[in-house]
Scaffold this motif. Structure first.
Motif, PDB file in Angstrom:
ATOM      1  N   LYS A 166       0.843  -1.198   0.000  1.00  0.00           N
ATOM      2  CA  LYS A 166       0.000   0.000   0.000  1.00  0.00           C
ATOM      3  C   LYS A 166       0.882   1.254   0.000  1.00  0.00           C
ATOM      4  CE  LYS A 166      -3.880  -2.163   2.409  1.00  0.00           C
ATOM      5  NZ  LYS A 166      -4.769  -2.091   3.581  1.00  0.00           N
ATOM      6  N   ASN A 167       0.328   2.334  -0.517  1.00  0.00           N
ATOM      7  CA  ASN A 167       1.024   3.631  -0.543  1.00  0.00           C
ATOM      8  C   ASN A 167       2.385   3.533  -1.231  1.00  0.00           C
ATOM      9  OD1 ASN A 167      -1.096   4.839   0.965  1.00  0.00           O
ATOM     10  ND2 ASN A 167      -0.178   4.060   2.850  1.00  0.00           N
TER      11      ASN A 167
ATOM     12  N   GLU B 238      -1.008  14.906  -1.121  1.00  0.00           N
ATOM     13  CA  GLU B 238      -1.622  13.711  -1.707  1.00  0.00           C
ATOM     14  C   GLU B 238      -3.118  13.892  -1.915  1.00  0.00           C
ATOM     15  OE1 GLU B 238      -1.436   9.977  -3.331  1.00  0.00           O
ATOM     16  OE2 GLU B 238       0.296  10.845  -2.306  1.00  0.00           O
TER      17      GLU B 238
END
Length: 444
Positions: free
Chosen positions: A5-6, A93
């Motif tokens: 993730k990320n 983000e």
């Protein structure tokens, strides 16, 4: 494999590892699908290229951890992802989408604020600006050559095919792939040093263009193009035969006035700036030499005091004595032009553009095909590398050679140990001027 993730491009890193004997570069990280990346390289350029390939692969995998079928090209996708990176870095983000950014550009667009011009017009603006701010003529000439303007034998300027200025595109339509092809492409048969010079020129151009309204680029794309650093290259030395050719050429050209430079560089190992001078130190002068027999040496000046004393090898003394003076510069006038001609006469590949503007009478035959790909490339810093390599092989004492050369012992062995052989060292230090019947009187 577990999905990451990320994930971002920063998930792939290049780490410099200093080993006992050599430096390595480790590419380490994880792709969005969980696959681990671990690879070791001994060349930073190769490591950065591999890491960049992994980052592009990761970007393609980023959506749900699988490769996607897309209606846009890979180049368009990379541009989009780069745009998202810019928006994220500026606003955070998820704050701005590409759709929102495009809407803002359309709503705020005006011809005065954003005029995308042809690359040729932008280059002209850049060079005009450099001239207006007082850029030195020689440096301005180098910029023009790097960016694609060269002259024929009659002095008429034309554009080199395949160069930056030859791109038939609007400035903001030039892609990262275009720039990588220009700087790194195999179609351009030049040295790494020339490629680095082009990278620096284009980086300077885009830094300027990014802040000038008529040409304003969204970012400097050169940060995505790998530049191979000079310090990452292993040193190379000239062979004894090549060194002999250089001394023979120096002896033949321009009444032998360049012989002192090549003798001092090849056999005493002085740096170019220690002979030619720069803004921090004057040109080497004959009054800095000590000619006491058996103790011949050069005293090198610093800004306020003598920096070091360099003992001259026997063959270097033999080359210098016929030319010694009580005082005055060691190098002749118009030295850089003469330097290029001597290298070409010695058989090295030198661009014809570098040979214009100086009398070459009697050298026409040797200069034919000076830019032929069959000729060996000039070795960057090869004169000094040769002196240090052969000196170390001859003396077999790192500390002593470091003191002589003005180098730190820390990396000296790693760079120069084993670069040349004992047999070649004997040939190298036996390179001396011709005997009396050849025109030199070594007793002077």
């Amino acid at each position: 494999m577990r999905e990451v993730k990320n994930w971002s491009k920063k998930s792939i890193r290049v780490r410099k590892i200093k080993g006992k004997e050599r430096v390595s570069y480790n590419v380490d990280g994880t792709l969005p699908n969980g696959k681990r990346i671990r690879q070791r390289f001994y060349d930073q350029f190769d490591a950065e290229q591999f890491a960049e390939d992994c980052r592009v692969r990761g970007l393609n995998l980023k959506s749900e951890g699988v490769e996607r079928i897309s209606l846009i090209s890979g180049e368009q996708e990379r541009d989009a992802l780069s745009a998202l990176d810019i928006l994220t870095e500026k606003f955070g983000e998820g704050k701005w989408s590409l759709k929102k950014a495009a809407g803002w550009v359309v709503a705020n667009y005006s011809d005065q604020a954003w005029e995308d011009t042809h690359v040729g017009s932008a280059v002209k603006g850049f060079l005009d600006w450099k001239e207006e701010v007082g850029t030195k003529t020689n440096y301005l000439k180098k910029l023009r050559e790097a960016i694609g303007f060269i002259k024929d034998k009659d002095g008429k300027e034309f554009i080199r095919p395949g160069s930056f200025v030859a791109l038939d595109k609007l400035l903001n339509d030039i892609t990262i792939d275009d720039l990588k092809h220009l700087v790194l492409g195999e179609h351009w048969d030049v040295s790494d040093s020339t490629r680095r010079d082009l990278w620096k020129t284009l980086n300077h151009f885009y830094e300027w263009a990014s802040g000038v309204l008529p040409y304003r680029c969204s970012e400097n794309p050169m940060k995505h193009v790998v530049k191979k650093k000079a310090n990452d290259l292993d040193p190379e030395a000239f062979s004894p035969e090549q060194a002999q050719s250089l001394m023979d050429a120096a002896q033949r050209c321009f009444d032998s006035t360049t012989v002192p430079y090549f003798a001092i560089a090849l056999f005493a190992g002085l740096r170019p700036e220690e002979i030619r001078g720069n803004e921090d130190q004057p040109i080497l002068d004959w009054n800095q030499f000590n000619w006491d027999e058996g103790s011949e040496s050069i005293r090198l000046k610093g800004k306020k005091a003598w920096r070091r004393v360099v003992q001259l090898p026997v063959n270097c003394v033999a080359w210098l004595k016929p030319h010694k003076l009580d005082s005055g510069p060691v190098i002749p006038e118009n030295f850089l032009k003469k330097y290029d001609v001597v290298r070409a006469v010695a058989g090295f590949k030198i661009s014809k553009a570098r040979l214009y503007g100086i009398d070459k009478s009697g050298l026409e035959e040797e200069l034919k095909g000076s830019d032929s790909p069959d000729r060996p490339e000039w070795i960057r810093d090869g004169l000094r590398h040769s002196a240090l390599s052969y000196r170390l092989r001859d003396v077999q004492d790192t500390a002593r050679v470091c003191l002589w050369a003005g180098n730190s012992p820390k990396i000296f062995n790693a760079h120069y140990e084993g670069l040349v052989t004992d047999a070649d060292a004997k040939k190298y230090w036996a390179i001396t001027p011709p005997s009396n019947d050849g025109g030199y009187d070594e007793s002077k």
